[in-house]
Scaffold this motif. Sequence first.
Motif, mmCIF file in Angstrom:
data_model
loop_
_atom_site.group_PDB
_atom_site.id
_atom_site.type_symbol
_atom_site.label_atom_id
_atom_site.label_comp_id
_atom_site.label_asym_id
_atom_site.label_seq_id
_atom_site.Cartn_x
_atom_site.Cartn_y
_atom_site.Cartn_z
ATOM 1 N N MET A 35 0.828 -1.204 0.000
ATOM 2 C CA MET A 35 0.000 0.000 0.000
ATOM 3 C C MET A 35 0.868 1.262 0.000
ATOM 4 N N MET A 36 1.946 1.242 0.801
ATOM 5 C CA MET A 36 2.839 2.399 0.826
ATOM 6 C C MET A 36 3.511 2.614 -0.524
ATOM 7 N N ILE A 37 3.917 1.488 -1.174
ATOM 8 C CA ILE A 37 4.578 1.603 -2.477
ATOM 9 C C ILE A 37 3.630 2.198 -3.505
ATOM 10 N N TYR A 38 2.415 1.638 -3.555
ATOM 11 C CA TYR A 38 1.460 2.134 -4.540
ATOM 12 C C TYR A 38 1.025 3.558 -4.233
ATOM 13 N N SER A 39 0.933 3.869 -2.943
ATOM 14 C CA SER A 39 0.597 5.245 -2.579
ATOM 15 C C SER A 39 1.697 6.200 -3.032
ATOM 16 N N SER A 40 2.948 5.775 -2.856
ATOM 17 C CA SER A 40 4.066 6.600 -3.300
ATOM 18 C C SER A 40 4.041 6.792 -4.808
ATOM 19 N N ARG A 41 3.699 5.706 -5.526
ATOM 20 C CA ARG A 41 3.628 5.821 -6.990
ATOM 21 C C ARG A 41 2.519 6.779 -7.409
ATOM 22 N N THR A 42 1.368 6.683 -6.700
ATOM 23 C CA THR A 42 0.260 7.568 -7.040
ATOM 24 C C THR A 42 0.637 9.024 -6.794
ATOM 25 N N GLN A 43 1.298 9.287 -5.663
ATOM 26 C CA GLN A 43 1.726 10.648 -5.380
ATOM 27 C C GLN A 43 2.726 11.145 -6.432
ATOM 28 N N ALA A 44 3.606 10.231 -6.871
ATOM 29 C CA ALA A 44 4.562 10.625 -7.907
ATOM 30 C C ALA A 44 3.844 10.979 -9.206
ATOM 31 N N MET A 45 2.813 10.207 -9.534
ATOM 32 C CA MET A 45 2.037 10.505 -10.746
ATOM 33 C C MET A 45 1.360 11.867 -10.638
ATOM 34 N N ILE A 46 0.769 12.143 -9.460
ATOM 35 C CA ILE A 46 0.103 13.438 -9.262
ATOM 36 C C ILE A 46 1.121 14.575 -9.376
ATOM 37 N N ARG A 47 2.289 14.362 -8.793
ATOM 38 C CA ARG A 47 3.315 15.396 -8.874
ATOM 39 C C ARG A 47 3.750 15.632 -10.327
ATOM 40 N N ARG A 48 3.892 14.540 -11.099
ATOM 41 C CA ARG A 48 4.286 14.698 -12.497
ATOM 42 C C ARG A 48 3.199 15.404 -13.298
ATOM 43 N N MET A 49 1.920 15.085 -13.009
ATOM 44 C CA MET A 49 0.836 15.764 -13.724
ATOM 45 C C MET A 49 0.795 17.248 -13.362
ATOM 46 N N ASP A 50 1.050 17.554 -12.088
ATOM 47 C CA ASP A 50 1.100 18.968 -11.685
ATOM 48 C C ASP A 50 2.229 19.695 -12.412
ATOM 49 N N ALA A 51 3.383 19.021 -12.511
ATOM 50 C CA ALA A 51 4.516 19.651 -13.198
ATOM 51 C C ALA A 51 4.194 19.903 -14.671
ATOM 52 N N ALA A 52 3.496 18.925 -15.296
ATOM 53 C CA ALA A 52 3.120 19.103 -16.697
ATOM 54 C C ALA A 52 2.141 20.260 -16.842
#
Length: 492
Positions: A35-52
């Motif tokens: 759960m922590m790994i997938y949560s970290s991946r989801t947060q990374a995706m959100i951060r990348r979308m924000d950067a885009a």
Amino acid sequence: MRRGGMTSITGQIRRSVISIAVLLTVPAVIGLVVMMIYSSRTQAMIRRMDAAAEMKPALETTIAENLFSVAAGRSSFEESGVEELIGNTDSTLDELLAETEGSGHLQLTIARRTMDTMEQYVLKVRDGMAAGLPIQEIEGMVDEVRNVGRLVTDMLDAFTTEEIKNASEISTRLRVILIATVAAEVILLLIALLRTGSETRRLTESIHTTIYSLEETVRKIAEGNFGDRARGMNVTELQELSEQINQMADRLEMLIDQVRQKQDNLSKAELRTMQAQINPHFLYNTLDTIVWQAESGKGDEVVQLTRNLSDFFRISLSAGADWIPVTQELKHVSAYLSIQKIRYRDILDYEVETPDGLEEIYMLKLLLQPLVENALYHGIKNKRGGGKITVRVSRLNRIMTFRVTDTGKGMTPEQLREVEAMLKEETPTAQAVPVSGHTGFGLRNVDTRIRLYYKKQTGLIFQSGPEGTEVSFTIPIRSREEIDHDESLSRG
């Protein structure tokens, strides 16, 4: 040595009880970790979308508007901040590329390459302003910048879509993992209840397994697998025996390594001895040519021949060094071909490519000249009208590739297979016999040295047909500092 094994058996019972507890807690821990790994991946995706999303305003409007201000004369190119905006965008795209995988990575790659196109248009605007181009042309360039910026934002939108899709997939996987974790807890609880009844049998099997492990280790060592070690001894009474077996294996492995190293050194010494043997026919023929040129009053040719012969033997000897700069190896083969060109005149043309940046790169010496000699005597001389020998060098990352190509007679498929079979033989080349029309000794020597010194499975690679033959090999790039301390090298 203690007898009676009660401590060991008690310890195993204690471990069994602990293992039951671990058996029940591991799925829960794994579930939390996942759960922590997938949560970290989801947060990374959100951060990348924000950067885009943060890059889009600059790409859609800000860069073009600032350039229009420059074209209108309201600000200078340096004051517009366009270079900083583009630099920030490139930096953000590079960071996203480093973090992104899959189809999103493709979208970002296209966006990054499109940014390079935008930078070219921006530079055209800057240069056009400096050159005093009409405002209409400058505005046309700015429109191109705006259009390219829209293309980049389209790629960022596609990237965001892929990230949303990936986030949805991660959510689905997480839900499946949670269900599987709950099911695993139930199943493992039943297994734990049944485990108690099997402990007595497991204790007996533990002793048998330990003895079998020792037997297996000794068998593998006897078969020559000296890297195998006795591990995981569960019975205290057998621990000391396993340590003695491991020490024996360590000593055997060390002795065999010493024997192998001595064998390698012996092979290298044999190859050095063979390499030091100067071809007397080449020397005699060259000296005869020098005499003939001198008698003909061709002083310049005599000087050139003498210099080439001096370079040839100076580099061949290299003060006993095994490793020389690549430039020296190319100079050596150039000297050889220059001498042969004077001897064979119209039937021989040659070209030796010497790219820049090879001065600090070292290689094993005398790898090219035997290949060139083979191309001359068994390719060019046997073809009516002669031909050309080309030596090429290319590099990719930390690998260099050398190719010796001739437009000579070439080899038949049978001859090519015979040469390749000769190179695959395990016997050293000291007693190698030339193969039906080809310099087996020289080729085998080069192939063996490449595999021995560079620790490669493959040495020379052949391609041949009616239009000629190409012999190539690849070696890792080595600087002076990377040469083994026990190998001699030329100081260039």
